[in-house]
Write a protein that holds these residues in place. Structure first.
Motif, PDB file in Angstrom:
ATOM      1  N   PRO A   1       0.800  -1.238   0.000  1.00  0.00           N
ATOM      2  CA  PRO A   1       0.000   0.000   0.000  1.00  0.00           C
ATOM      3  C   PRO A   1       0.831   1.285   0.000  1.00  0.00           C
ATOM      4  CG  PRO A   1      -0.091  -1.068   2.143  1.00  0.00           C
ATOM      5  CD  PRO A   1       0.649  -1.999   1.243  1.00  0.00           C
ATOM      6  N   ALA A   2       2.158   1.161   0.153  1.00  0.00           N
ATOM      7  CA  ALA A   2       2.996   2.373   0.117  1.00  0.00           C
ATOM      8  C   ALA A   2       3.138   2.906  -1.300  1.00  0.00           C
ATOM      9  CB  ALA A   2       4.370   2.082   0.700  1.00  0.00           C
ATOM     10  N   ASP A   3       2.691   2.134  -2.288  1.00  0.00           N
ATOM     11  CA  ASP A   3       2.754   2.569  -3.681  1.00  0.00           C
ATOM     12  C   ASP A   3       1.553   3.443  -4.010  1.00  0.00           C
ATOM     13  OD1 ASP A   3       5.000   1.181  -4.069  1.00  0.00           O
ATOM     14  OD2 ASP A   3       4.245  -0.131  -5.647  1.00  0.00           O
ATOM     15  N   GLY A   4       1.787   4.505  -4.731  1.00  0.00           N
ATOM     16  CA  GLY A   4       0.671   5.324  -5.179  1.00  0.00           C
ATOM     17  C   GLY A   4       0.929   5.834  -6.574  1.00  0.00           C
ATOM     18  N   TYR A   5      -0.052   6.516  -7.146  1.00  0.00           N
ATOM     19  CA  TYR A   5       0.150   7.130  -8.460  1.00  0.00           C
ATOM     20  C   TYR A   5       0.531   8.591  -8.255  1.00  0.00           C
ATOM     21  CZ  TYR A   5      -2.341   3.026 -10.260  1.00  0.00           C
ATOM     22  OH  TYR A   5      -2.712   1.760 -10.580  1.00  0.00           O
TER      23      TYR A   5
END
Lengths: 438, 300
Positions: free
Chosen positions: A387-391
């Motif tokens: 969940p640490a990934d984002g756009y």
């Protein structure tokens, strides 16, 4: 005479200014839906068949499907220009580089329609949490996941068995395997870490904070975090001994290695088998036969983590324009592309929508190309994208600076390369309008 | 009566001139002047992520000048110019002067042969050179392999300036050779002959007679090539595509402009950097013009 000339000059100048600036007005939003208005849809070549299938099934709608260039940033720049011109804005668009939604939803483009309320909550709940949360900006969902690029460990089962290697379940084991492979079978490798294949698959799965956007204007970046340095510890020795390549996955020098069976494993997206291993071993004309050899194993676990997080490489999205005249039909189209059971079967990549994924995976269960059924592994990884990934709006710059620092250095000095990457990432983020915190 | 006559005569004299210029003028205004004015206006419009765009005389310029990518891009372009320009001038003048000194059929053939690579321009030339610099398919692949990086790729940020220079000379020299050769043939044979009678050897004739006489051509080549070099865009973009992930997407300054406009949809910054680029090129042109007395018509 002179007066006339002056009048003419003023008239010309004002006409020019009108030409130049007139385009920037317009492009207001419409909230009412006109059921008779035609739809214009932009897709990439891979998505064209499913869009055409929908057109055929709905003769009552006037849908124009345009197949457009899928290169990163291409759709965003075209939509930005169309918005500026006030015409030619597509009602629905497929974007293959999902990070573009962050640019599309910000100034000056402000393209997407918020889908809360227009798409039923039941449908939204059918998507994995992480795909919805990545599409959410300021509490509103702006895109629907078409497919997912969740990473798994692809490996050549037959080769592993022949050499007596066991499948690594932690990244420490992965590193040990790389060192062993270089010593015992030089020339073979465990995949590539160039660009997004390293940044998204390795650093992304580890949760290294470089694209951890908390709001649309704030992001956490800290490459000194143990979540980044532990990745560097694995990458450095393996890049140095050549068991992790620094070439792009589709660089012809690397596809040649896939075609000759030199790639015995890869931390790769769900689409890696279908788009990298299969085509390059079928058309290569070499003696290496990949069929019946490769399959997916669960992602190894990073040191100190309680579960094996996955990264995400790619994974396309559908976006509806907020200026779509026939809003209802536009939303219905995007929903059908992602959730329709018939379309699910024709999808070329792992569908993001849960029930569609189940339908799609059935074809993989019985596919003789795989050494064993990869479906369970793929499904499990889908729920575990870190969940640490984002756009974020600086994804392109981030990948470019990743290559300029970590890849270019050839892992000779990983800690200073990581530091340099962090500095550049923070500058890119600030330039894109984010406040950066650690 | 006489006044009217002279007016009519003047009008009659001018009308054909305007007729000739008009088609170009329309295009110049529509696709040159108007976009330039619009670009200038855009450079002062600041786009923010939240809220309306605002007007600022300096913000976009500050933003682009403090961009972490700019020093790298500027250095790349500078290195490219330093390698490419001297080689280009050397090749152009050596060949043109040699052809002029010995006006044989072989010289005519050489002039034609050097011009041919220039016929393939832009993206097509870049694609051609992409093959030339890919060790696996290049006729000089074995030689290139001596210079590959740790991952077996020849194209990288380090070799890129050299690659573009080779390509730039091969593609650009031919056209200039024709121009310079034409200028050399324009030199009166009396002048060259009297120099010979005075005992000047071939080298002295070139250095003291021929080169000073075609000084304005040197200036012209310098101005055009410097501007061209500063704006290098198509070649790095196409060639970098042949080595994905090995060369920066913003290798040159103009690629950085493009990145602002397309990847970041920030037209303000794109315009600001484009204007800065223009200012640098104009300043250099003025410098070259004054140093070479480009427009002086008197003592040559």
């Amino acid at each position: 005479m002179r007066k006339n000339r002056a009048v003419f000059a003023v008239a010309t100048a004002s006409a020019l200014i009108m030409i130049a600036t007139g385009c920037s007005s317009g492009g207001g939003s419409t909230t009412t839906s006109d059921p008779k208005a035609p739809l214009t849809v932009w897709v990439d070549a891979d998505r064209a068949p499913q869009a055409q299938a929908y057109v055929k099934a709905h003769p009552e709608l006037k849908i124009t499907v345009n197949t457009v260039d899928a290169a990163q940033g291409s759709n965003t720049s075209k939509i930005a220009l169309a918005e500026k011109a006030g015409k030619g804005v597509p009602d629905v668009v497929f974007v293959g580089s999902p990070d573009e939604i962050s640019t599309l939803s910000a100034n000056p483009i402000n393209y997407p329609l918020a889908l809360n309320g227009v798409v039923s909550q039941k449908v939204l709940d059918g998507f994995p949490k992480n795909t919805i949360s990545r599409c959410t900006f300021n509490g509103k969902v702006y895109c629907l996941g078409n497919d997912e690029g969740q990473t798994v460990l692809w490996y050549n089962k037959a080769q592993f068995a022949q050499w007596g290697y066991s499948v690594p379940t932690t990244f420490d084991q992965f590193k040990a395997l790389g060192i062993k492979l270089a010593a015992e079978h030089p020339g073979y490798n465990l995949g590539t870490v160039n660009g997004r294949y390293g940044s998204d698959a390795f650093f992304g799965s580890s949760g290294c904070p470089v694209i951890d956007a908390t709001t649309v204007t704030s992001v956490k970046i800290n490459t000194a975090s143990p979540k980044c340095t532990r990745v560097g510890d694995v990458l450095a020795p393996l890049i140095a001994n050549g068991t992790l390549s620094t070439l792009d996955l589709f660089d012809k020098n690397y596809t040649a290695q896939i075609a000759s069976g030199k790639v015995i494993a890869m931390i790769g997206a769900s689409w890696t088998a279908d788009f990298a291993f299969k085509p390059m071993t079928t058309n290569s004309g070499t003696s290496f036969v990949a069929a019946g050899k490769y399959t997916a194993a669960p992602m190894p676990t990073w040191a100190g983590e309680s579960t094996n997080w996955s990264g995400a490489v790619g994974g396309g999205i559908w976006i509806v324009s907020k200026t779509a005249k026939n809003q209802k039909a536009a939303v219905a189209f995007a929903v059908a592309m992602t959730t329709d059971p018939t379309i699910a079967k024709t999808q070329s990549t792992y569908p993001a929508y849960g029930p569609s994924a189940d339908i799609w995976l059935k074809s993989k269960t019985s596919d003789p190309w795989y050494a064993s059924d990869p479906s369970k592994v793929l499904k499990a990884a889908s729920a575990k994208v870190n969940p640490a990934d984002g756009y974020v709006r600086y994804e392109t710059q981030l990948l470019d600076s990743y290559n300029a620092t970590i890849i270019k250095s050839g892992a000779t000095d990983m800690s200073s390369a990581l530091k340099a990457w962090g500095v550049q990432a923070a500058q890119a983020a600030k330039s894109a309008g984010y406040t950066v915190s650690k | 009566m006489t006044i009217t006559n002279s007016r009519v005569r003047r009008l009659r004299r001018r009308t054909p001139a305007w007729g000739f210029i008009a088609p170009y003028l329309v295009l110049l205004v529509l696709f040159g002047v108007a976009p330039a004015i619009y670009g200038l206006y855009q450079a002062f419009i600041v786009t923010s992520v939240v809220g309306d765009p605002s007007f600022s005389l300096v913000q976009n310029f500050i933003d682009v000048l403090s961009d972490y990518r700019l020093p790298g891009s500027a250095l790349n372009v500078a290195v490219y110019l330093v390698i490419w320009l001297p080689i280009l001038l050397l090749v152009v003048f050596t060949l043109a002067l040699a052809m002029d000194a010995k006006r044989t059929r072989f010289a005519t053939l050489t002039r034609f042969v050097t011009y041919v690579p220039g016929a393939v321009t832009g993206a097509a030339a870049a694609l051609l050179w992409l093959f030339m610099f890919s060790p696996n398919v290049s006729p000089i692949g074995g030689f290139l392999r001596l210079f590959t990086t740790h991952n077996g790729s020849f194209l990288s940020d380090n070799t890129f300036a050299l690659v573009l220079s080779v390509m730039g000379v091969a593609a650009g020299a031919g056209g200039w050779i024709v121009v310079v050769y034409g200028a050399l043939t324009g030199i009166s044979s009396d002048v060259v002959e009297s120099a010979k009678l005075d005992g000047a050897n071939a080298w002295q004739t070139v250095w003291h007679i021929k080169l000073p006489l075609i000084r304005s051509y040197i200036a012209f080549i310098l101005i055009v090539s410097t501007a061209q070099g500063f704006q290098v865009f198509v070649e790095p973009t196409v060639i970098a595509a042949g080595a994905p992930g090995q060369v920066s997407r913003t290798w040159s300054i103009n690629q950085l402009v493009y990145s602002y406009a397309t990847e970041q949809s920030n037209y303000g910054r794109a315009s600001a950097l484009a204007i800065l680029l223009l200012v640098v090129c104009v300043a250099l042109a003025v410098f070259i013009i004054t140093k070479t007395k480009f427009y002086s018509t008197g003592d040559r």
